[in-house]
Design a protein around this motif. Structure first.
Motif, mmCIF file in Angstrom:
data_model
loop_
_atom_site.group_PDB
_atom_site.id
_atom_site.type_symbol
_atom_site.label_atom_id
_atom_site.label_comp_id
_atom_site.label_asym_id
_atom_site.label_seq_id
_atom_site.Cartn_x
_atom_site.Cartn_y
_atom_site.Cartn_z
ATOM 1 N N ILE A 261 -0.758 7.887 5.975
ATOM 2 C CA ILE A 261 -1.634 6.839 6.523
ATOM 3 C C ILE A 261 -1.014 6.237 7.765
ATOM 4 O O ILE A 261 0.128 5.856 7.745
ATOM 5 C CB ILE A 261 -1.866 5.723 5.475
ATOM 6 N N LYS B 8 0.858 -1.186 0.000
ATOM 7 C CA LYS B 8 0.000 0.000 0.000
ATOM 8 C C LYS B 8 0.893 1.234 0.000
ATOM 9 O O LYS B 8 1.891 1.277 0.722
ATOM 10 C CB LYS B 8 -0.884 -0.015 1.251
ATOM 11 N N VAL B 9 0.545 2.232 -0.801
ATOM 12 C CA VAL B 9 1.293 3.486 -0.805
ATOM 13 C C VAL B 9 0.888 4.269 0.439
ATOM 14 O O VAL B 9 -0.302 4.530 0.659
ATOM 15 C CB VAL B 9 0.994 4.312 -2.069
ATOM 16 N N ILE B 10 1.876 4.622 1.292
ATOM 17 C CA ILE B 10 1.536 5.313 2.545
ATOM 18 C C ILE B 10 2.145 6.713 2.645
ATOM 19 O O ILE B 10 1.889 7.426 3.611
ATOM 20 C CB ILE B 10 1.941 4.491 3.790
ATOM 21 N N GLY B 11 2.927 7.120 1.683
ATOM 22 C CA GLY B 11 3.493 8.465 1.770
ATOM 23 C C GLY B 11 4.542 8.721 0.707
ATOM 24 O O GLY B 11 4.696 7.927 -0.231
ATOM 25 N N THR B 12 5.243 9.819 0.874
ATOM 26 C CA THR B 12 6.186 10.292 -0.137
ATOM 27 C C THR B 12 7.493 10.738 0.533
ATOM 28 O O THR B 12 7.476 11.246 1.644
ATOM 29 C CB THR B 12 5.589 11.498 -0.894
ATOM 30 N N VAL C 190 1.353 -5.478 2.375
ATOM 31 C CA VAL C 190 0.055 -5.836 2.953
ATOM 32 C C VAL C 190 -0.248 -7.304 2.680
ATOM 33 O O VAL C 190 0.339 -7.923 1.791
ATOM 34 C CB VAL C 190 -1.096 -4.961 2.387
ATOM 35 N N ASP D 270 6.552 12.622 3.952
ATOM 36 C CA ASP D 270 5.118 12.870 4.140
ATOM 37 C C ASP D 270 4.439 11.519 4.294
ATOM 38 O O ASP D 270 4.298 10.784 3.302
ATOM 39 C CB ASP D 270 4.529 13.578 2.903
ATOM 40 N N LEU E 35 1.406 -3.277 -6.914
ATOM 41 C CA LEU E 35 2.442 -4.297 -7.000
ATOM 42 C C LEU E 35 3.788 -3.595 -7.120
ATOM 43 O O LEU E 35 3.929 -2.633 -7.885
ATOM 44 C CB LEU E 35 2.241 -5.193 -8.223
ATOM 45 N N VAL F 18 -1.599 7.904 -2.692
ATOM 46 C CA VAL F 18 -1.532 7.399 -1.324
ATOM 47 C C VAL F 18 -2.803 6.615 -1.010
ATOM 48 O O VAL F 18 -3.910 7.049 -1.347
ATOM 49 C CB VAL F 18 -1.336 8.553 -0.330
ATOM 50 N N GLY F 19 -2.644 5.440 -0.402
ATOM 51 C CA GLY F 19 -3.767 4.592 -0.038
ATOM 52 C C GLY F 19 -4.052 3.497 -1.053
ATOM 53 O O GLY F 19 -4.778 2.554 -0.750
ATOM 54 N N GLU F 20 -3.502 3.627 -2.249
ATOM 55 C CA GLU F 20 -3.785 2.605 -3.265
ATOM 56 C C GLU F 20 -2.956 1.333 -3.026
ATOM 57 O O GLU F 20 -1.840 1.387 -2.512
ATOM 58 C CB GLU F 20 -3.521 3.149 -4.667
ATOM 59 N N PHE G 155 8.488 -1.221 5.801
ATOM 60 C CA PHE G 155 8.200 -0.309 4.685
ATOM 61 C C PHE G 155 9.474 -0.151 3.880
ATOM 62 O O PHE G 155 10.561 -0.472 4.357
ATOM 63 C CB PHE G 155 7.753 1.066 5.219
ATOM 64 N N PHE G 156 9.336 0.310 2.667
ATOM 65 C CA PHE G 156 10.502 0.700 1.896
ATOM 66 C C PHE G 156 10.081 1.743 0.882
ATOM 67 O O PHE G 156 8.913 2.179 0.872
ATOM 68 C CB PHE G 156 11.222 -0.501 1.265
ATOM 69 N N VAL G 157 10.991 2.187 0.073
ATOM 70 C CA VAL G 157 10.731 3.286 -0.845
ATOM 71 C C VAL G 157 10.830 2.769 -2.282
ATOM 72 O O VAL G 157 11.764 2.038 -2.620
ATOM 73 C CB VAL G 157 11.736 4.437 -0.605
ATOM 74 N N ALA G 158 9.857 3.134 -3.104
ATOM 75 C CA ALA G 158 9.825 2.669 -4.493
ATOM 76 C C ALA G 158 9.520 3.841 -5.421
ATOM 77 O O ALA G 158 8.834 4.793 -5.024
ATOM 78 C CB ALA G 158 8.751 1.588 -4.650
ATOM 79 N N ILE H 268 6.615 5.917 -0.430
ATOM 80 C CA ILE H 268 6.818 4.977 0.678
ATOM 81 C C ILE H 268 5.731 3.916 0.586
ATOM 82 O O ILE H 268 4.545 4.246 0.483
ATOM 83 C CB ILE H 268 6.733 5.688 2.040
#
Lengths: 89, 89, 89, 89, 89
Positions: C89, B5-9, B30, C86, B56, B51-53, B40-43, B26
């Motif tokens: 979530i 899940k995308v949770i931030g930037t 899930v 940022d 893959l 965010v929230g989507e 978490f990691f960064v992609a 970020i």
């Protein structure tokens, strides 16, 4: 390669253009008796594996060494369907 | 690929020159019910995921197999937005 | 990429010839509040990150996709200095 | 490379065409006294290792750097049979 | 790269032909005080590291980026001998 079972499919219409047409299967690692292990991940199927089948999954850059996955953003590929295991020890 | 899940930037003005213009998101892994897993990691996002989507993420050298990430110091790429999962087992 | 903090430097005069001139920094993974996580590893710095700075580290073959690390025996590269996160979530 | 023991064989008639003719062995990691560790995976054998033998397994893209595995969807290769270990510390 | 100590040597007369002449060392990861951590693996030495020395090990495809390991089935290379660590935090 790891031993896994196909447990489902991912639907994703918005994806990198080079991934159009690939089949994204959900796989779960299994032990030598085909019992479920922890976790799951998503792999591109290049051998026509159906849900419930036991397969081998190749990961990393080697996952791109098939005609279906070449030069694509794919890090896991189902590249064999398992007939049986001979475990001698 | 893993489900996340995308949770931030991440904001980073000082970065390798080839990374200018890439969007660093970020992501948190899930499970099959989209519940958060550990870590978490960064992609780099190449499909416009918000965010929230649920997405893959492709890792390793395969993360560079898109027109946005080619030849860049990127080891994880969001390459698909998930519509739904069909889990049969 | 993973989020990490630069915590020190490795001195190594005897090294593969292609590594001469590279800066070997010790990095420790951190969480989204920049608190230390377990473990550490060594990465080549290509962005001038100082001790205490929060950075992004790229691993694997992608670590070689900068002008400093190209064709070198480097499996981890500091390729960005983080300004802020940022987290929504 | 990791130290492992060959414990069996995978039979798979349906596989990616480039894998035809490769020998798929099941290997289990072992410790320095050759005692079993957790887990197992599947590797292509390029040195004629038999069941019960202690071997070295190379993983990732390097697994393709033999004449048998070149350009194939193989992420683990048995590339040496261990005669003995000298452990000094 | 990870910090490790050379603890021994692997003898293997039967190996992939491109590995003839390479020195296969057993390495154990260590912490910042050079105390042993769990586990061990095997790496090719390209810097003349002796048993007991603290080294840096490069893994994955980057392990092949030395003149000794180029195009070989090697996934871990000792590419530096550590003189000292400066840990500031």
């Amino acid at each position: 390669m790891i031993l896994a079972k196909v447990i489902g499919t991912v639907w994703a219409t918005r994806k990198d253009e080079k991934l159009v047409g690939t089949k994204l299967q959900i796989v779960r690692p299994v032990d030598l008796e085909y019992a479920d292990k922890e976790g799951f991940f998503v792999a591109v199927d290049v051998v026509g594996a159906g849900v419930g089948e036991i397969v081998l999954v190749c990961q990393g850059s080697s996952a791109r060494q098939t005609s279906t996955t070449e030069n694509r953003a794919v890090d896991a590929t189902i590249m064999a369907i398992v007939d049986k295991l001979d475990v001698a020890i």
